[in-house]
Motif scaffolding. Structure first.
Motif, PDB file in Angstrom:
ATOM      1  N   VAL A 104      40.511  43.552  46.797  1.00 24.52           N
ATOM      2  CA  VAL A 104      41.200  43.323  45.526  1.00 24.52           C
ATOM      3  C   VAL A 104      40.637  44.300  44.499  1.00 24.52           C
ATOM      4  CG1 VAL A 104      41.687  41.681  43.668  1.00 24.52           C
ATOM      5  CG2 VAL A 104      41.547  40.874  46.039  1.00 24.52           C
ATOM      6  N   VAL A 105      41.538  44.954  43.769  1.00 19.56           N
ATOM      7  CA  VAL A 105      41.164  45.792  42.627  1.00 19.56           C
ATOM      8  C   VAL A 105      41.725  45.111  41.388  1.00 19.56           C
ATOM      9  CG1 VAL A 105      41.380  48.052  41.526  1.00 19.56           C
ATOM     10  CG2 VAL A 105      41.203  47.890  44.033  1.00 19.56           C
ATOM     11  N   GLY A 106      40.851  44.676  40.482  1.00 20.14           N
ATOM     12  CA  GLY A 106      41.289  43.890  39.342  1.00 20.14           C
ATOM     13  C   GLY A 106      40.979  44.543  38.016  1.00 20.14           C
ATOM     14  N   VAL A 107      41.900  44.392  37.069  1.00 19.03           N
ATOM     15  CA  VAL A 107      41.678  44.870  35.704  1.00 19.03           C
ATOM     16  C   VAL A 107      40.816  43.842  34.986  1.00 19.03           C
ATOM     17  CG1 VAL A 107      42.777  45.352  33.486  1.00 19.03           C
ATOM     18  CG2 VAL A 107      43.772  46.245  35.607  1.00 19.03           C
ATOM     19  N   SER A 108      39.603  44.243  34.627  1.00 19.72           N
ATOM     20  CA  SER A 108      38.672  43.357  33.952  1.00 19.72           C
ATOM     21  C   SER A 108      38.187  44.022  32.668  1.00 19.72           C
ATOM     22  CB  SER A 108      37.515  42.991  34.891  1.00 19.72           C
ATOM     23  OG  SER A 108      36.679  42.023  34.292  1.00 19.72           O
ATOM     24  N   THR A 109      36.919  43.929  32.366  1.00 16.07           N
ATOM     25  CA  THR A 109      36.419  44.378  31.076  1.00 16.07           C
ATOM     26  C   THR A 109      34.931  44.679  31.161  1.00 16.07           C
ATOM     27  OG1 THR A 109      36.055  43.696  28.766  1.00 16.07           O
ATOM     28  CG2 THR A 109      36.013  41.974  30.422  1.00 16.07           C
ATOM     29  N   LEU A 110      34.466  45.499  30.258  1.00 23.57           N
ATOM     30  CA  LEU A 110      33.034  45.621  30.043  1.00 23.57           C
ATOM     31  C   LEU A 110      32.489  44.296  29.519  1.00 23.57           C
ATOM     32  CD1 LEU A 110      32.933  49.096  28.243  1.00 23.57           C
ATOM     33  CD2 LEU A 110      32.135  48.614  30.565  1.00 23.57           C
ATOM     34  N   GLY A 111      31.181  44.112  29.629  1.00 25.11           N
ATOM     35  CA  GLY A 111      30.559  42.937  29.046  1.00 25.11           C
ATOM     36  C   GLY A 111      29.815  42.060  30.014  1.00 25.11           C
ATOM     37  N   ARG A 112      29.689  42.488  31.288  1.00 26.34           N
ATOM     38  CA  ARG A 112      28.947  41.670  32.245  1.00 26.34           C
ATOM     39  C   ARG A 112      27.521  41.462  31.749  1.00 26.34           C
ATOM     40  NH1 ARG A 112      30.761  42.633  38.480  1.00 26.34           N
ATOM     41  NH2 ARG A 112      32.913  41.933  38.180  1.00 26.34           N
ATOM     42  N   GLY A 113      27.093  40.203  31.783  1.00 22.76           N
ATOM     43  CA  GLY A 113      25.766  39.858  31.309  1.00 22.76           C
ATOM     44  C   GLY A 113      25.712  39.451  29.854  1.00 22.76           C
ATOM     45  N   TRP A 114      26.847  39.544  29.139  1.00 21.07           N
ATOM     46  CA  TRP A 114      26.868  39.162  27.728  1.00 21.07           C
ATOM     47  C   TRP A 114      26.772  37.643  27.619  1.00 21.07           C
ATOM     48  CZ3 TRP A 114      26.421  42.111  23.511  1.00 21.07           C
ATOM     49  CH2 TRP A 114      26.708  41.549  22.275  1.00 21.07           C
ATOM     50  N   ALA A 115      25.814  37.190  26.836  1.00 18.40           N
ATOM     51  CA  ALA A 115      25.513  35.753  26.817  1.00 18.40           C
ATOM     52  C   ALA A 115      26.423  34.961  25.883  1.00 18.40           C
ATOM     53  CB  ALA A 115      24.054  35.535  26.426  1.00 18.40           C
ATOM     54  N   GLY A 116      26.921  35.586  24.838  1.00 20.29           N
ATOM     55  CA  GLY A 116      27.679  34.849  23.833  1.00 20.29           C
ATOM     56  C   GLY A 116      29.153  34.724  24.164  1.00 20.29           C
ATOM     57  N   ASN A 117      29.875  34.031  23.281  1.00 21.28           N
ATOM     58  CA  ASN A 117      31.313  33.877  23.427  1.00 21.28           C
ATOM     59  C   ASN A 117      32.010  35.156  22.982  1.00 21.28           C
ATOM     60  OD1 ASN A 117      33.965  32.932  23.573  1.00 21.28           O
ATOM     61  ND2 ASN A 117      33.875  32.045  21.528  1.00 21.28           N
ATOM     62  N   ALA A 118      32.816  35.712  23.858  1.00 18.07           N
ATOM     63  CA  ALA A 118      33.521  36.951  23.530  1.00 18.07           C
ATOM     64  C   ALA A 118      35.022  36.813  23.780  1.00 18.07           C
ATOM     65  CB  ALA A 118      32.951  38.121  24.333  1.00 18.07           C
ATOM     66  N   GLY A 119      35.553  35.607  23.607  1.00 19.13           N
ATOM     67  CA  GLY A 119      36.993  35.411  23.662  1.00 19.13           C
ATOM     68  C   GLY A 119      37.607  35.842  24.981  1.00 19.13           C
ATOM     69  N   GLN A 120      38.604  36.706  24.916  1.00 19.37           N
ATOM     70  CA  GLN A 120      39.313  37.165  26.105  1.00 19.37           C
ATOM     71  C   GLN A 120      38.379  37.878  27.087  1.00 19.37           C
ATOM     72  OE1 GLN A 120      40.608  36.885  23.174  1.00 19.37           O
ATOM     73  NE2 GLN A 120      42.782  36.399  23.300  1.00 19.37           N
ATOM     74  N   LEU A 141      37.574  46.619  37.520  1.00 17.27           N
ATOM     75  CA  LEU A 141      37.619  47.777  36.628  1.00 17.27           C
ATOM     76  C   LEU A 141      37.135  47.333  35.255  1.00 17.27           C
ATOM     77  CD1 LEU A 141      41.043  49.336  37.681  1.00 17.27           C
ATOM     78  CD2 LEU A 141      38.772  49.661  38.688  1.00 17.27           C
ATOM     79  N   LEU A 142      36.029  47.920  34.812  1.00 15.58           N
ATOM     80  CA  LEU A 142      35.351  47.483  33.594  1.00 15.58           C
ATOM     81  C   LEU A 142      35.726  48.415  32.453  1.00 15.58           C
ATOM     82  CD1 LEU A 142      31.807  46.760  35.101  1.00 15.58           C
ATOM     83  CD2 LEU A 142      33.866  45.309  35.102  1.00 15.58           C
ATOM     84  N   MET A 143      36.600  47.941  31.585  1.00 11.28           N
ATOM     85  CA  MET A 143      37.139  48.779  30.534  1.00 11.28           C
ATOM     86  C   MET A 143      36.696  48.335  29.151  1.00 11.28           C
ATOM     87  SD  MET A 143      39.298  49.228  33.154  1.00 11.28           S
ATOM     88  CE  MET A 143      40.412  47.861  33.014  1.00 11.28           C
ATOM     89  N   PRO A 144      36.641  49.303  28.221  1.00  9.69           N
ATOM     90  CA  PRO A 144      36.607  48.972  26.798  1.00  9.69           C
ATOM     91  C   PRO A 144      38.031  48.756  26.311  1.00  9.69           C
ATOM     92  CG  PRO A 144      36.477  51.341  27.068  1.00  9.69           C
ATOM     93  CD  PRO A 144      36.585  50.745  28.462  1.00  9.69           C
ATOM     94  N   GLY A 145      38.256  48.877  25.021  1.00 10.90           N
ATOM     95  CA  GLY A 145      39.604  48.762  24.488  1.00 10.90           C
ATOM     96  C   GLY A 145      40.495  49.890  24.969  1.00 10.90           C
ATOM     97  N   PHE A 146      41.785  49.588  25.141  1.00 11.39           N
ATOM     98  CA  PHE A 146      42.763  50.600  25.539  1.00 11.39           C
ATOM     99  C   PHE A 146      43.228  51.363  24.298  1.00 11.39           C
ATOM    100  CE2 PHE A 146      44.514  47.468  28.958  1.00 11.39           C
ATOM    101  CZ  PHE A 146      43.290  47.486  29.605  1.00 11.39           C
ATOM    102  N   MET A 147      43.370  52.671  24.421  1.00 13.06           N
ATOM    103  CA  MET A 147      43.971  53.446  23.342  1.00 13.06           C
ATOM    104  C   MET A 147      45.365  52.917  23.025  1.00 13.06           C
ATOM    105  SD  MET A 147      42.780  57.293  24.472  1.00 13.06           S
ATOM    106  CE  MET A 147      41.064  57.626  24.915  1.00 13.06           C
TER     107      MET A 147
END
Length: 293
Positions: A104-120, A141-147
């Motif tokens: 499986v290749v999934g669209v995800s996000t940066l932020g692994r290990g972030w302890a606080g609440n980060a919404g989406q 796939l660990l992305m920041p914001g999309f242009m």
């Protein structure tokens, strides 16, 4: 067999086009409205009609599949951010276990290990954990914001020469173009040599602040464009006035706060995570026509 979800979405349609162009693998897509696929695409793929948050749809689509491209579409009217995201992930995991999908290749996000609440962002990380928990080979796939997120404000940029975010004007973060996300995803889908579970950062070529973006937009568009920071409260109220649910709007505010606190910058940039499309190029090729039109 490669299965592609959201084949008419921003990223999914580009993944689909790249995979079809190689002709290496048969392709099956899951589409709520197959009529949105071009006639050429419909002739070259198998289509399973329905929403990929339904177990019966996923079970049919994943039959005989070796790899899946996975995207959870946003729902700005959802009454729970995590409930929406995991409402897609649960039937996926069940269907994978039933059909024996390998990768499986999934669209995800940066932020692994972030302890606080980060919404989406927190919801996407919970999705990764759920998928990895069933033991399938997975590349998140660990992305920041999309242009492309700026296209939502193309009308305001055109009429008022301004764009709005909750981020600090001088805080630099990575940003990526969806074309580069799609290129990385297609490469992984077509490569059957990898295994295990890893995150794959997709960081674009540079870190920019909103003020940097405003300067580049001004130069490309040939007119002054300024950035204006909004408070979380003001941004949430604006979203809700435009029909976004309170839960989804709060999630966006929480996500912005985490980004401003450094969530995106925790991932070091490497040659492997640096993708080619810069913000100036994207403005010239994508934003400028959108603003003009």
């Amino acid at each position: 067999m490669i299965v592609i979800t959201t084949p008419t979405g921003q990223i999914g349609r580009q993944v689909l086009g790249t995979v079809l162009a190689t002709g290496k693998e048969p392709v099956r897509v899951i589409a709520r409205d197959p009529s949105r696929l071009s006639p050429d695409v419909r002739e070259r793929v198998e289509v399973v009609t329905g929403s990929h948050d339904r177990l019966d749809v996923l079970t049919e689509a994943l039959d005989g599949a070796g790899a899946v491209f996975w995207v959870v579409p946003p729902d700005p009217r959802a009454d729970s951010v995590e409930g929406h995201v995991l409402g897609f992930a649960r039937p996926l995991c069940e269907a994978i276990a039933d059909r024996g999908v390998q990768r499986v290749v999934g669209v995800s996000t940066l932020g692994r290990g972030w302890a606080g609440n980060a919404g989406q962002i927190s919801a996407a990380l919970a999705m990764d954990e759920m998928i990895e928990g069933i033991g399938v080979d997975y590349r998140a796939l660990l992305m920041p914001g999309f242009m492309e997120n700026l296209l939502q404000q193309a009308g305001v940029i055109r009429s008022q020469g301004v764009f709005f975010l909750t981020l600090s004007g001088d805080r630099r973060n990575p940003a990526c173009a969806t074309r580069d996300i799609a290129a990385v995803a297609a490469r992984l889908l077509l490569d059957d040599s990898w295994s295990g579970q890893e995150g794959v950062p997709v960081l674009g070529p540079e870190d920019l602040s909103p003020n940097d973006m405003a300067r580049i937009m001004s130069e490309v568009l040939g007119r002054p464009i300024r950035f204006q920071q909004l408070s979380g409260e003001a941004y949430k109220a604006t979203l809700m006035r435009n029909g976004v649910s309170e839960a989804w709007a709060q999630g966006i505010v929480d996500m912005g706060a985490a980004i401003d606190q450094g969530l995106y910058r925790a991932q070091p940039r490497t040659p492997e995570s640096t993708t080619p499309t810069g913000f100036r190029q994207w403005c010239e090729e994508v934003l400028k026509p959108a603003v003009a039109g």
